[in-house]
Motif scaffolding. Structure first.
Motif, short mmCIF file in Angstrom:
data_model
loop_
_atom_site.label_atom_id
_atom_site.label_comp_id
_atom_site.label_asym_id
_atom_site.label_seq_id
_atom_site.Cartn_x
_atom_site.Cartn_y
_atom_site.Cartn_z
N ALA A 1 56.29 57.67 36.43
CA ALA A 1 57.22 58.36 37.34
C ALA A 1 56.91 59.86 37.30
O ALA A 1 57.26 60.55 36.34
CB ALA A 1 58.66 58.10 36.92
N CYS B 1 60.53 58.92 41.29
CA CYS B 1 61.03 60.25 41.60
C CYS B 1 60.44 60.68 42.95
O CYS B 1 59.21 60.63 43.13
CB CYS B 1 60.65 61.25 40.51
SG CYS B 1 61.19 62.94 40.86
N LYS B 2 61.29 61.08 43.88
CA LYS B 2 60.82 61.51 45.19
C LYS B 2 61.70 62.63 45.72
O LYS B 2 62.77 62.91 45.16
CB LYS B 2 60.80 60.34 46.16
CG LYS B 2 62.17 59.70 46.38
CD LYS B 2 62.06 58.52 47.35
CE LYS B 2 63.44 57.90 47.62
NZ LYS B 2 63.34 56.76 48.58
N LYS C 1 65.14 66.94 44.34
CA LYS C 1 64.53 65.67 43.95
C LYS C 1 65.61 64.66 43.61
O LYS C 1 66.72 65.02 43.26
CB LYS C 1 63.61 65.87 42.72
CG LYS C 1 62.52 66.90 42.97
CD LYS C 1 61.78 67.25 41.71
CE LYS C 1 60.76 68.36 41.95
NZ LYS C 1 60.07 68.77 40.72
N CYS D 1 57.28 63.44 39.52
CA CYS D 1 57.99 64.06 40.63
C CYS D 1 57.06 64.99 41.40
O CYS D 1 56.16 65.59 40.82
CB CYS D 1 59.19 64.87 40.11
SG CYS D 1 60.49 63.83 39.40
N TRP E 1 66.09 60.54 41.78
CA TRP E 1 65.52 59.39 41.06
C TRP E 1 66.10 58.12 41.66
O TRP E 1 67.32 57.98 41.77
CB TRP E 1 65.84 59.46 39.57
CG TRP E 1 65.11 60.57 38.86
CD1 TRP E 1 65.52 61.85 38.71
CD2 TRP E 1 63.85 60.47 38.21
NE1 TRP E 1 64.60 62.58 38.01
CE2 TRP E 1 63.54 61.76 37.69
CE3 TRP E 1 62.92 59.44 38.02
CZ2 TRP E 1 62.38 62.01 37.00
CZ3 TRP E 1 61.75 59.71 37.32
CH2 TRP E 1 61.49 60.97 36.82
N THR E 2 65.25 57.20 42.01
CA THR E 2 65.67 55.93 42.59
C THR E 2 64.99 54.79 41.85
O THR E 2 64.01 54.99 41.12
CB THR E 2 65.32 55.86 44.09
OG1 THR E 2 63.89 56.01 44.24
CG2 THR E 2 66.04 56.94 44.88
N THR F 1 61.60 52.96 38.10
CA THR F 1 62.19 54.26 38.37
C THR F 1 61.16 55.16 39.03
O THR F 1 60.07 55.36 38.49
CB THR F 1 62.70 54.88 37.06
OG1 THR F 1 63.60 53.97 36.44
CG2 THR F 1 63.39 56.20 37.32
#
Length: 428
Positions: A328, A349-350, A338, A330, A340-341, A347
């Motif tokens: 993960a 980060c986008k 940002k 970012c 977290w999904t 998990t």
């Protein structure tokens, strides 16, 4: 006895009394009780009334008990026992001390030894002794007078321990004495008994005054003396971290030098039917011809975390996933921040598509739900009833053919007010 005889006796008694100087006594006195014959100060007999004694009654509280005696009138009385005088022991080294027993009587006994008290700080420890009275005393141990051994080869020496006590022992080594004249100075050596001896130096002192670019070194000459000389080359030390290993070369002075291996210049072949490709060999880039445009992709038989298809040099390649979820990471810059999904249990980060997050409403709200704006974002939350709702009477003033009736169930209420429905029967 006849009257004449009685008179004769009386006359005889008077004569006897007159001869002794005492008057005849007559006990015709009035006494509450009986009378008795006594004597006056002259020793003459007199007639006395006997005292009337009271009934014998003992005191109620006597710690030592009671005893029967007589008073000054000769009557029998009951009285409390008194304490006996205290008797002290004859031999008491520390003297006597007085006290009281359980009945409050005074007692006498020998003084006991006081409790043994020791000093707080005794570096050598404590010792207990008995004094002249047989009592135990405690005092600090003192240093003993040092006694020296009689036969010592090198004499005696005195040392002091950590407590300050002096002890005497034999010297293991003789005193250090150096010769007076030594051309090359003096030196200290140890003999077979590890004793330090002072001797004259056989070699001149080693001095290094010259400047040496690669440092200095010491050599031993034919006489066993140290000589200082310049090093011809520096020590060959290799770097600790070399990705492709190390190699030994010679510098401009001809001295060996250890350096990290360098990558050669990248040269590509001229005639490559399917093009060229760059690969890494021992950390260096190598250019070579492709064996074909794209080989037939083959997947591994077993992959613990599944398989993944990737593109390498414009060719499809199948390989195993390094883990169930990718690492993960970012993005470096996100305009709206940002987030977290979780996607497929992984998990990620986008970047946020907008500055606001998706707002979800609570499941149950007693007074309903409401959408508000917080920091420019829509937020769903429960209503808070600040004022009690007032229900007007017109809610049940409806037109019904057979009158109307109020609803009994709370769930049938309208906005918390009682609602009504038309009745199928007459009457309210």
């Amino acid at each position: 006895m006849t009257t004449a005889a009685t008179a004769l006796v009386i006359l005889c008694l008077i004569g006897v009394a007159a001869a002794s100087g005492c008057l005849p006594y007559n006990c015709k006195v009035t006494c509450p009780g009986a009378f008795d014959i006594g004597q006056n100060n002259a020793g003459c007999k007199i007639c006395l009334c006997k005292a009337v004694c009271p009934p014998i009654v003992c005191p109620a509280h006597c710690p030592l008990g009671t005893e029967i005696g007589s008073d000054k009138d000769g009557c029998t009385i009951c009285k409390c026992k008194v304490c006996p005088p205290p008797q002290c022991p004859k031999h008491c080294p520390l003297g006597n001390e007085f006290g009281k027993d359980i009945n409050g009587c005074k007692t006498c006994k020998c003084k006991a030894c006081p409790p043994t008290k020791c000093p707080k700080h005794c570096p050598l420890g404590k010792e207990f002794t008995e004094d002249q009275h047989g009592c135990i005393t405690c005092k600090c141990k003192v240093c003993q007078h040092p006694t020296c051994p009689k036969h010592c080869q090198y004499g005696n020496m005195f040392t002091q321990d950590k407590h300050g006590c002096i002890s005497c022992s034999c010297k293991e080594c003789p005193d250090i004495k150096c010769p007076k004249h030594c051309p090359y100075g003096k030196k200290y050596v140890e003999d077979k008994n590890w004793c330090v001896l002072c001797r004259c130096s056989e070699c001149p002192p080693t001095t290094c005054l010259q400047v040496c670019p690669y440092g200095k070194d010491f050599f031993i000459d034919k006489n066993g003396c140290f000589i200082c000389r310049c090093k011809e080359c520096p020590p060959t030390d290799c770097p600790r971290y070399c990705r492709r290993g190390t190699e030994i070369i010679k510098d401009k002075n001809g001295c060996k030098k250890c350096i990290c291996k360098q990558c050669p210049l990248v040269k590509c072949p001229h005639n490559c039917k399917y093009g060229r490709q760059f690969v890494t060999v021992n950390g260096c880039k190598v250019c070579k011809c492709k064996p074909s445009r794209c080989s037939v992709p083959k997947c591994p038989k077993y992959c613990k975390y599944g398989k993944v298809w990737t593109t390498v040099n414009k060719c499809r390649v199948c390989k195993c996933k390094p883990s169930r979820c990718p690492s993960a990471k970012c993005p470096k810059y996100c305009k709206n921040g940002k987030v977290w999904t979780i996607v497929n249990r992984c998990t990620l980060c986008k970047c946020k598509t907008s500055r606001c997050t998706v707002s979800t409403c609570p499941k149950y709200c007693k007074h309903g739900k409401i959408w508000t704006r917080v920091n420019g974002c829509s937020v769903c939350k429960c209503k808070s009833q600040t004022k009690p709702r007032t229900c007007s009477a017109w809610m049940c003033k409806m037109y019904c053919r057979n009158r109307w009736r109020k609803n009994k169930w709370r769930l049938s209420s309208w906005r918390g007010c009682t609602s009504c429905h038309c009745s199928f029967h007459k009457g309210k």
